[in-house]
Design an enzyme around this catalytic site. Structure first.
Site, mmCIF file in Angstrom:
data_model
loop_
_atom_site.group_PDB
_atom_site.id
_atom_site.type_symbol
_atom_site.label_atom_id
_atom_site.label_comp_id
_atom_site.label_asym_id
_atom_site.label_seq_id
_atom_site.Cartn_x
_atom_site.Cartn_y
_atom_site.Cartn_z
ATOM 1 C CB SER A 117 51.433 34.009 69.505
ATOM 2 O OG SER A 117 51.320 33.398 70.766
ATOM 3 C CG ASN A 118 47.580 30.632 71.035
ATOM 4 O OD1 ASN A 118 47.381 30.911 72.209
ATOM 5 N ND2 ASN A 118 48.432 29.680 70.669
ATOM 6 N NE ARG A 119 41.202 36.076 71.618
ATOM 7 C CZ ARG A 119 39.980 35.592 71.473
ATOM 8 N NH1 ARG A 119 39.610 35.069 70.318
ATOM 9 N NH2 ARG A 119 39.128 35.614 72.463
ATOM 10 C CB ALA A 169 46.873 27.646 73.472
#
Ligand code: CTP
Length: 207
Positions: free
Chosen positions: A21-23, A88
């Site tokens: 995943s991402n932030r 995102a």
């Protein structure tokens, strides 16, 4: 007007308990949903996993992976007058998701990734969306050139660009600073402000 907004990160499964995943916190997309609702618009919010409460009367659609977000957008986008792609989205997913939890039997583990569909990039040709299309660009270098390239390539009316190399704004922060590039060549600079303020200015520019 009817708004469709994508928000938050996506999660790409590796095995039953792990993911890539991402932030992204989802704060910018949720602030946009709130700002649109405050102006009396209807909002469908297609969101990856976040720890935020649903803004007012938004119609929340929860998804996990990029492919789930793609399907959720595809089935709803043509009901919208305005579509804002703030999520995102993971550009890649794991090619073969393990059916069982992966054991640490080896010193090295190679994950093969394959490209996810570009949801914003599918809006015009594949989904046939003719409303106002707004993309986001999180950049660390050549912000203006990259943003203008994306605006053109993805058929957007507006592209909101922000600099994610800075540690004080953007990803997982409460404030942001951005430039809105429009198809007509105009630029609107949004000075450092809370994501709520930035969201209100974006909705105003779209209006
Ligand atoms: N986006 C999307 N689906 C994807 C990837 C991105 O809908 N699979 C949307 C984001 O929500 C955002 C914009 O596209 O509105 C940002 O795209 P980005 O991934 O930054 O641009 P790319 O053109 O894919 O270029 P690169 O990742 O190489 O910078």
């Amino acid at each position: 007007m009817k708004f469709l907004i994508t928000a938050g990160p996506t999660r790409e499964a590796i095995d039953p308990v792990r993911y890539l995943s991402n932030r992204s916190s989802g704060k910018m997309g949720y602030a946009l949903a709130k700002a649109a609702l405050e102006e009396g618009h209807e909002v469908s919010l297609i969101s990856g996993p976040v720890s935020l409460s649903t803004p007012g009367s938004a119609n929340l659609v929860c998804i996990e992976s990029a492919r789930e977000m793609f399907d959720a957008v595809k089935t709803r986008i043509n009901e919208a007058d305005v579509a804002i792609f703030c999520a995102a989205v993971s550009d890649y997913r794991v090619a073969d998701i393990a059916a069982e939890k992966i054991k640490k039997n080896n010193d090295e583990l190679l994950l093969k990734l394959v490209k996810n569909p570009d949801i914003l990039g599918s809006a015009r040709q594949e989904f046939g969306f003719t409303g106002i299309l707004v993309g986001f660009a999180a950049e660390t270098e050549n912000i203006e050139a990259n943003a203008k390239g994306k605006l053109e390539r993805k058929g957007c009316d507006f592209l909101v660009a922000n600099d994610v190399s800075r540690s004080d704004i953007g990803f997982d922060h409460d404030s942001n600073e951005a430039v809105i590039y429009a198809k007509d060549g105009s630029e609107t600079r949004l000075k450092l402000a809370s994501k709520e303020d930035i969201a209100r200015q974006i909705i105003e520019r779209i209006r």
